[in-house]
Design an enzyme around this catalytic site. Structure first.
Site, short mmCIF file in Angstrom:
data_model
loop_
_atom_site.label_atom_id
_atom_site.label_comp_id
_atom_site.label_asym_id
_atom_site.label_seq_id
_atom_site.Cartn_x
_atom_site.Cartn_y
_atom_site.Cartn_z
CB SER A 74 16.48 31.53 8.00
OG SER A 74 17.33 31.69 9.13
NE ARG B 210 7.59 -17.97 14.09
CZ ARG B 210 6.74 -18.12 15.12
NH1 ARG B 210 6.19 -19.31 15.36
NH2 ARG B 210 6.45 -17.12 15.90
CG ASN C 25 17.26 28.00 4.44
OD1 ASN C 25 18.30 28.53 4.09
ND2 ASN C 25 16.71 28.23 5.62
NE ARG D 98 1.99 -1.75 -4.68
CZ ARG D 98 0.87 -1.62 -5.39
NH1 ARG D 98 0.92 -1.61 -6.71
NH2 ARG D 98 -0.30 -1.49 -4.78
NE ARG E 185 -3.57 -2.60 2.28
CZ ARG E 185 -4.19 -3.21 3.29
NH1 ARG E 185 -3.97 -2.82 4.54
NH2 ARG E 185 -5.03 -4.20 3.05
CE LYS F 273 20.23 30.58 4.96
NZ LYS F 273 20.83 29.56 5.84
#
Length: 467
Positions: free
Chosen positions: A298, A337, A306, A184, A120, A304
């Site tokens: 920032s 196991r 970023n 998958r 999923r 800034k």
């Protein structure tokens, strides 16, 4: 007071689709889905009445169970399936209780749930990778011939194009997509019983014998009714009910599915990390060749903007290999196991799914909002005053004066250009007067970095043909 993990310290995955598909409630629902599918599969194979399959399925809703209570009670047996089966049996109608978790072991349910959660989550990751690949392809096509400095070991090397760089990002993203798609499709259900022999499933009597419910929820066994049962058909029916692959063998201690998943996820984080690393470098103030459209603020510096998406991807790329290493380490699992090896997988697998899910989300956003600055690329090409084309000059000079002499002449010219802070072409005019064999060369053309990008354009075109 108990608080759930809201992702305060995990901005990379906070709010991502992967966060929703890997949360405690999602894992609980996956375990319930596995339990319900097992009862339905046994109904389909004549080992349980159809009414039992319907009853368990209707009851298998995570909203009806207390996740925190299950987590605390899981400590007594080491895994959450044991208390869950107790609660599920109590929740279903009495006549369906004998068919809850019948013949299974806890690892059957938790491994199967992990595969459901992974499947999923990978669906959302693959969607984001497709979006990222499409946006990067747009940049590659638009900037097929946008020249920029190619850099090796942090230094200018030879000219390249932004189109070729973006085509490389896309190639890695598509490689990741292909690996995750294959993984998958191969994610298997888990069904083996206590020691991987499926013995308990054949030990149960047919529904007509009206077996009584038992309190042992780890491995329920009954010895009445030894009718021949096609247990391999049961495994196939179980896998079909779940939409997972049918396993060749029970894989309680044969952890190929987990290792393959770990490898594909770590590769995906690294593939996205390559794009992020380039963006982080190219968006430096002194380089300024790209920038994120929606940069982050920032807390201290108002000027800034970023590169936050790239930063979060880079963080994921650094963490993913360590998580994958833990999952690879769990391959060495003893007996039929294991004690500890299986248990060690749960948290790093979820963290890895979350990291990659968040990185894919950020990768798509980064690619969609990336601003390319061609004029900065052109300016930066000139930073070495023509030295960036020394490879081309070496090849042309070598044809006339030999490789050794060409290297000697260019090394001296480069040193002089650097020390005098002048353009290489100016120095080479003097060199041409001193080297008659080099007379007649067009220095303006030979030292133009925009004319030395090799097959960058055709390579970009070829890369974009991949679907």
């Amino acid at each position: 007071m108990y608080e759930s993990d809201a992702g305060l310290l995990a901005p990379g995955r906070a709010g991502s689709p992967a966060e929703a598909t890997t949360g405690d409630s999602a894992f609980l629902q996956a375990m319930l889905d596995a339990e319900a599918a097992l009862t339905r599969a046994q109904s389909a194979c004549g080992l349980a009445p159809a009414e039992a399959g319907r009853a368990v399925t209707e009851t298998a809703d995570a909203g009806r169970f207390d996740v925190r209570d299950l987590a605390l009670r899981a400590r007594s047996g080491g895994n959450p399936v044991i208390p869950l089966v107790v609660d599920l049996m109590a929740a279903v109608p009495e006549d369906a209780r004998p068919y809850v978790h019948r013949g299974a072991t806890s690892q059957d349910i938790l491994d199967t749930a992990a595969m459901l959660v992974a499947s999923r989550t990978l669906a959302t990751v693959l969607d984001d990778l497709e979006r990222a690949a499409g946006e990067v392809a747009r940049h590659a096509a638009t900037h097929r011939d946008t020249q920029m400095a190619g850099r090796t070991l942090t230094q200018h090397a030879v000219p390249t194009t932004f189109g070729l760089k973006a085509a490389g990002w896309r190639a890695l993203i598509l490689d990741a997509r292909d690996r995750l798609t294959a993984v998958r499709a191969s994610l298997p259900a888990q069904l083996g019983g206590a020691a991987g022999t499926l013995a308990a499933f054949s030990a149960f009597s047919a529904p007509a014998a009206s077996p009584t419910a038992r309190g042992d929820t780890e491995e329920q066994e009954e010895t009445d009714g030894q009718e021949e049962v096609d247990l391999l058909a049961l495994v196939a029916a179980y896998a079909r009910e779940l939409g997972l692959a049918e396993p060749l063998l029970p894989w309680h201690t044969l952890r190929t599915p987990i290792a393959d998943l770990a490898g594909a996820l770590a590769f995906t984080a690294g593939a996205l990390g390559k794009m992020a690393a380039d963006v982080l470098t190219l968006s430096r103030t002194e380089i300024g060749e790209v920038e994120e459209e929606e940069g982050g603020d920032s807390s201290a510096l108002p000027h800034k903007s970023n590169p936050v998406h790239a930063t979060l991807i880079a963080a994921a790329a650094r963490r993913a290999p360590g998580l994958a290493a833990t999952l690879y380490g769990s391959l060495a699992a003893e007996d039929e196991r294991p004690a500890g090896a299986w248990h060690a997988e749960w948290e790093p697998l979820r963290d890895l799914l979350r990291l990659v899910g968040g990185a894919a989300r950020d990768g798509a956003a980064l690619a969609a909002g990336l601003r390319v600055v061609p004029y900065a690329m052109r300016e930066n090409l000139q930073l070495t005053d023509g030295l960036i084309v020394s490879e081309r000059l070496a090849a042309v000079f070598a044809d006339r004066i030999g490789r050794a002499r060409a290297r000697e002449v260019l090394a001296a010219a480069a040193e002089r250009a650097h020390s005098e802070t002048t353009d290489l072409s100016d120095v080479l005019f003097d060199v041409l007067r001193e080297e008659p064999e080099l007379a007649g060369l067009d220095l303006a053309e030979l030292t133009d970095p925009t004319r030395y990008t090799g097959s960058a354009g055709p390579l970009t075109d070829r890369a974009l043909e991949r679907r």
